[in-house]
Design a protein around this motif. Structure first.
Motif, mmCIF file in Angstrom:
data_model
loop_
_atom_site.group_PDB
_atom_site.id
_atom_site.type_symbol
_atom_site.label_atom_id
_atom_site.label_comp_id
_atom_site.label_asym_id
_atom_site.label_seq_id
_atom_site.Cartn_x
_atom_site.Cartn_y
_atom_site.Cartn_z
ATOM 1 N N UNK A 1 -26.499 -37.376 -71.437
ATOM 2 C CA UNK A 1 -27.210 -37.638 -72.319
ATOM 3 C C UNK A 1 -28.139 -39.350 -71.509
ATOM 4 N N UNK A 2 -27.291 -39.468 -69.686
ATOM 5 C CA UNK A 2 -27.776 -39.697 -69.203
ATOM 6 C C UNK A 2 -28.041 -38.567 -67.733
ATOM 7 N N UNK A 3 -29.400 -38.546 -67.182
ATOM 8 C CA UNK A 3 -29.754 -38.030 -66.693
ATOM 9 C C UNK A 3 -28.901 -37.619 -65.191
ATOM 10 N N UNK A 4 -28.923 -38.560 -65.168
ATOM 11 C CA UNK A 4 -28.005 -38.792 -63.855
ATOM 12 C C UNK A 4 -26.380 -38.021 -63.155
ATOM 13 N N UNK A 5 -25.628 -37.649 -64.710
ATOM 14 C CA UNK A 5 -24.520 -36.900 -64.852
ATOM 15 C C UNK A 5 -24.331 -35.590 -64.783
ATOM 16 N N UNK A 6 -26.026 -34.932 -65.416
ATOM 17 C CA UNK A 6 -25.787 -33.393 -65.023
ATOM 18 C C UNK A 6 -25.294 -32.673 -63.773
ATOM 19 N N UNK A 7 -24.889 -31.337 -64.541
ATOM 20 C CA UNK A 7 -23.953 -30.498 -63.049
ATOM 21 C C UNK A 7 -22.841 -31.698 -62.535
ATOM 22 N N UNK A 8 -22.785 -32.948 -63.293
ATOM 23 C CA UNK A 8 -21.420 -33.087 -62.377
ATOM 24 C C UNK A 8 -20.254 -33.880 -63.429
ATOM 25 N N UNK A 9 -20.756 -34.389 -64.251
ATOM 26 C CA UNK A 9 -19.784 -35.060 -65.794
ATOM 27 C C UNK A 9 -19.499 -33.685 -66.945
ATOM 28 N N UNK A 10 -18.274 -33.154 -66.661
ATOM 29 C CA UNK A 10 -18.381 -32.748 -68.667
ATOM 30 C C UNK A 10 -17.144 -33.399 -69.013
ATOM 31 N N UNK A 11 -17.098 -33.080 -70.550
ATOM 32 C CA UNK A 11 -16.230 -33.557 -71.056
ATOM 33 C C UNK A 11 -15.430 -32.245 -71.960
ATOM 34 N N UNK A 12 -14.138 -32.569 -71.825
ATOM 35 C CA UNK A 12 -13.537 -31.401 -72.581
ATOM 36 C C UNK A 12 -13.202 -31.998 -73.738
ATOM 37 N N UNK A 13 -11.795 -30.923 -74.393
ATOM 38 C CA UNK A 13 -10.832 -31.841 -75.156
ATOM 39 C C UNK A 13 -10.123 -30.429 -75.756
ATOM 40 N N UNK A 14 -8.484 -31.473 -75.570
ATOM 41 C CA UNK A 14 -7.078 -30.658 -75.812
ATOM 42 C C UNK A 14 -6.432 -31.174 -77.130
ATOM 43 N N UNK A 15 -7.024 -29.932 -78.403
ATOM 44 C CA UNK A 15 -6.536 -30.790 -79.538
ATOM 45 C C UNK A 15 -5.123 -30.478 -80.156
ATOM 46 N N UNK A 16 -4.312 -29.963 -79.401
ATOM 47 C CA UNK A 16 -2.629 -30.527 -79.522
ATOM 48 C C UNK A 16 -2.885 -31.816 -79.045
ATOM 49 N N UNK A 17 -3.306 -32.073 -77.982
ATOM 50 C CA UNK A 17 -2.711 -33.742 -77.344
ATOM 51 C C UNK A 17 -3.576 -34.443 -78.129
#
Length: 124
Positions: free
Chosen positions: A60-76
Motif C-alpha cells: 500500500x505504500x509505493x515507497x516500500x515496494x521491493x524493500x519490505x515483505x510480510x511473512x507469517x509463521x502459523x506455528x508461532x
C-alpha cells in the motif's frame, strides 16, 4: 485476552535491515487480514503492507515496494515485517493490526486489533 505485541524495532543505519515481529495471543492470525502500518512524527498513520488470509502480500505504500515483505509463521502465530534497504524516511513507529472483515473492506479504520507499536529509526 486478545493481544498483538510488536518487537524488533531499533536504530539502524541507512541501507540496513530489520525484521519486526508481531506475536498474537487470543486470536489466530491466519484467520485475519494482517496489516503493518507506520506513523512518523507529525504525520498521519499510513498503511505499509497487508497480508491476506491466503498469505498474499499487498503493498500500500509505493515507497516500500521491493524493500519490505510480510511473512507469517502459523506455528508461532506470528507475523513478520522484513525491511531491507532502509532509508531515513522509513523512520516511524510501526504497528501491526488485524482485520476480521473481508479483505476488500480492510482499510485502516476497520482494523479491529492493534499492537502497541515499535520504534524504527534509520539514521547514520
Amino acid at each position: 485476552q486478545l493481544q498483538l505485541v510488536e518487537s524488533g524495532g531499533g536504530l539502524v543505519q541507512p541501507g540496513g535491515s530489520l525484521r519486526l515481529s508481531c506475536a498474537a495471543s487470543g486470536l489466530i492470525l491466519d484467520r485475519y487480514v494482517i496489516g503493518w502500518f507506520r506513523q512518523a512524527p507529525g504525520k498521519e498513520r499510513e498503511a505499509v503492507l497487508y497480508m491476506n488470509r491466503n498469505g498474499m502480500n499487498t503493498n500500500y505504500a509505493d515507497s516500500v515496494k521491493g524493500r519490505f515483505t510480510i511473512s507469517r509463521d502459523n506455528a508461532k502465530n506470528t507475523v513478520y515485517l522484513q525491511m531491507n534497504s532502509l532509508k531515513p524516511e522509513d523512520t516511524a513507529v510501526y504497528y501491526c493490526a488485524a482485520c476480521s472483515l473481508p479483505f476488500s473492506l480492510c482499510n485502516l479504520p476497520n482494523f479491529n486489533y492493534w499492537g502497541q507499536g515499535t520504534q524504527v529509526t534509520v539514521s547514520s
